[in-house]
Write a protein that holds these residues in place. Structure first.
Motif, PDB file in Angstrom:
ATOM      1  N   VAL A  91       3.578   1.269   8.447  1.00 35.69           N
ATOM      2  CA  VAL A  91       3.792   0.820   7.065  1.00 35.69           C
ATOM      3  C   VAL A  91       5.162   0.165   6.926  1.00 35.69           C
ATOM      4  CG1 VAL A  91       4.049   1.576   4.670  1.00 35.69           C
ATOM      5  CG2 VAL A  91       2.234   2.550   6.099  1.00 35.69           C
ATOM      6  N   TRP A  92       6.165   0.761   7.533  1.00 31.61           N
ATOM      7  CA  TRP A  92       7.520   0.191   7.501  1.00 31.61           C
ATOM      8  C   TRP A  92       7.536  -1.185   8.143  1.00 31.61           C
ATOM      9  CZ3 TRP A  92      12.063   1.350  11.167  1.00 31.61           C
ATOM     10  CH2 TRP A  92      13.272   0.957  10.594  1.00 31.61           C
ATOM     11  N   LEU A  93       6.830  -1.333   9.254  1.00 29.23           N
ATOM     12  CA  LEU A  93       6.741  -2.632   9.925  1.00 29.23           C
ATOM     13  C   LEU A  93       6.118  -3.669   9.003  1.00 29.23           C
ATOM     14  CD1 LEU A  93       7.014  -4.303  12.543  1.00 29.23           C
ATOM     15  CD2 LEU A  93       4.781  -3.412  13.238  1.00 29.23           C
ATOM     16  N   ALA A  94       5.044  -3.290   8.302  1.00 29.42           N
ATOM     17  CA  ALA A  94       4.396  -4.231   7.380  1.00 29.42           C
ATOM     18  C   ALA A  94       5.329  -4.626   6.244  1.00 29.42           C
ATOM     19  CB  ALA A  94       3.120  -3.594   6.823  1.00 29.42           C
ATOM     20  N   LEU A  95       6.065  -3.659   5.711  1.00 31.60           N
ATOM     21  CA  LEU A  95       6.984  -3.959   4.611  1.00 31.60           C
ATOM     22  C   LEU A  95       8.125  -4.859   5.063  1.00 31.60           C
ATOM     23  CD1 LEU A  95       7.188  -0.421   2.948  1.00 31.60           C
ATOM     24  CD2 LEU A  95       5.929  -2.420   2.099  1.00 31.60           C
ATOM     25  N   MET A  96       8.594  -4.657   6.302  1.00 34.10           N
ATOM     26  CA  MET A  96       9.680  -5.502   6.811  1.00 34.10           C
ATOM     27  C   MET A  96       9.237  -6.937   7.027  1.00 34.10           C
ATOM     28  SD  MET A  96      11.985  -3.195   9.439  1.00 34.10           S
ATOM     29  CE  MET A  96      10.644  -2.691  10.501  1.00 34.10           C
ATOM     30  N   GLY A 109       9.849  -8.780   3.942  1.00 33.59           N
ATOM     31  CA  GLY A 109      11.178  -8.611   3.371  1.00 33.59           C
ATOM     32  C   GLY A 109      11.243  -7.639   2.224  1.00 33.59           C
ATOM     33  N   ALA A 110      10.241  -6.777   2.089  1.00 33.28           N
ATOM     34  CA  ALA A 110      10.240  -5.805   0.991  1.00 33.28           C
ATOM     35  C   ALA A 110      11.254  -4.701   1.211  1.00 33.28           C
ATOM     36  CB  ALA A 110       8.843  -5.213   0.822  1.00 33.28           C
ATOM     37  N   VAL A 111      11.599  -4.451   2.469  1.00 35.37           N
ATOM     38  CA  VAL A 111      12.615  -3.450   2.788  1.00 35.37           C
ATOM     39  C   VAL A 111      13.539  -4.014   3.856  1.00 35.37           C
ATOM     40  CG1 VAL A 111      11.149  -1.471   2.212  1.00 35.37           C
ATOM     41  CG2 VAL A 111      11.171  -2.351   4.550  1.00 35.37           C
ATOM     42  N   ILE A 120      13.374   4.014   6.352  1.00 35.95           N
ATOM     43  CA  ILE A 120      12.025   4.122   5.797  1.00 35.95           C
ATOM     44  C   ILE A 120      12.099   4.686   4.374  1.00 35.95           C
ATOM     45  CG2 ILE A 120       9.765   5.201   6.086  1.00 35.95           C
ATOM     46  CD1 ILE A 120      10.359   5.305   9.092  1.00 35.95           C
ATOM     47  N   PRO A 121      11.475   4.013   3.406  1.00 35.00           N
ATOM     48  CA  PRO A 121      11.521   4.501   2.014  1.00 35.00           C
ATOM     49  C   PRO A 121      10.879   5.888   1.882  1.00 35.00           C
ATOM     50  CG  PRO A 121      10.740   2.224   2.098  1.00 35.00           C
ATOM     51  CD  PRO A 121      10.778   2.719   3.520  1.00 35.00           C
TER      52      PRO A 121
END
Length: 334
Positions: free
Chosen positions: A200-205, A208-210, A216-217
């Protein structure tokens, strides 16, 4: 398009965590249930709670999954998200196949295989050196360590308690299994939930969301922990029968040793090595290790061979499934 894909990836990733939970519920509690140390519902409830707690204790394995397998730099966000989505689909399909046949398999192997297959199909670079050092070697060494350590510890306990009354020994180790099963469940949460967090973190990165440096949020951690715990509570009863009864007839002392050794391997892999390893492979190897101390014929090697065949098929099959999904989806979003 990017936002819709991110939402879809998050939903599918949580679905993967759920399947991971009910597949791996057996890892934590199968031996405790088979020796009647815990009732089935109490066992899975305890495992679910410990999975949730373990999931919140670290992020090092998640960072390895997100940064050490596929290089998404220079790739469009949409293509990156398709690769991540395809990897998850390949892993989920294989998990469900293994569950249907009642075979313990590795969600770690299926996810890593899925990421590799989808990444290569999408024309992306894979981190070959890092995969070997931080993923492949720990995955191969952990079951060997589980077998050897469980065999050695069981031999030591047999010598220590050689003159003790079997009924008294069984009663004490049956009580001790409550702690050892909880330890495995904590280690499973520490390992398996982080794999979902990493994806999920990879997808958000990718969109550019995180920020990579922000970590990790919290909502990602809580969502992954909840999905894993829910899947664990659902219970993988088919696989519990395989691990708890079909490999060997396990007694409380052997169950305690197998669980304790597995927990230690999981903690070292997560906290010291920051490496994703297979809880399934580790506990199964430990069960075979303690069973071998009775006599080699006590292990049902036919069942063990079938499990090994599923292990060998996991990564390449998940990779092929993920590659097929990538080839099918990329033209649709391109």
């Amino acid at each position: 398009m990017e936002l819709a894909l991110v939402v879809l990836v998050v939903a599918v990733a949580l679905g993967f965590a759920y399947t991971n939970g009910f597949l791996d519920a057996a890892n934590s509690v199968a031996t405790s249930i088979s020796t009647r140390a815990l009732t089935p519902r109490i066992a899975v409830a305890m495992a679910a709670a410990m999975n949730f707690i373990g999931a919140l204790l670290g992020t090092a394995v998640a960072e390895t999954i997100a940064t050490s397998i596929v290089d998404l730099d220079g790739v469009t966000p949409v293509d990156s998200l398709v690769v991540v989505l395809s990897a998850l689909l390949g892993a989920i399909v294989w998990n469900l196949v293994a569950w249907w046949f009642g075979m313990p398999t590795s969600s770690t192997h299926s996810l890593v295989g899925g990421l590799l297959g989808a990444g290569i199909a999408g024309g992306m670079t894979v981190h070959a050196d890092e995969i070997l050092d931080r993923v492949v070697l720990p995955l191969l060494i952990s079951p060997v360590a589980g077998f050897v350590a469980a065999f050695a510890l069981m031999v030591a306990l047999l010598w220590i308690f050689r003159n003790a009354a079997p009924s008294r020994v069984n009663r004490r180790f049956r009580i001790a299994q409550t702690a050892s099963a909880a330890a495995v469940a904590l280690g499973h949460g520490l390992q398996s939930a982080q794999k979902t967090m990493g994806v999920v973190w990879l997808a958000l990165m990718t969109i550019g969301a995180v920020s990579p440096v922000a970590g990790i949020p919290l909502w990602v951690k809580l969502a992954a922990a909840t999905a894993l715990a829910a899947g664990t509570y659902a219970g993988g009863w088919r696989i519990m029968r395989t691990l708890g009864r079909r490999i060997i007839e396990i007694d409380p002392a052997r169950g305690f040793v197998a669980e304790s050794v597995s927990a230690m391997v999981l903690y070292v892999s997560s906290i010291v090595l920051h490496a994703p390893v297979s809880t399934t492979h580790t506990i199964t190897a430990a069960i075979v290790g303690v069973g071998s101390t009775r006599r080699l014929s006590a292990v049902r090697w036919g069942v063990a061979r079938t499990i090994a065949a599923f292990w060998l098929l996991t990564a390449p099959t998940a990779a092929l499934l993920a590659a097929g999904a990538t080839w099918a989806l990329l033209p649709l979003v391109g």
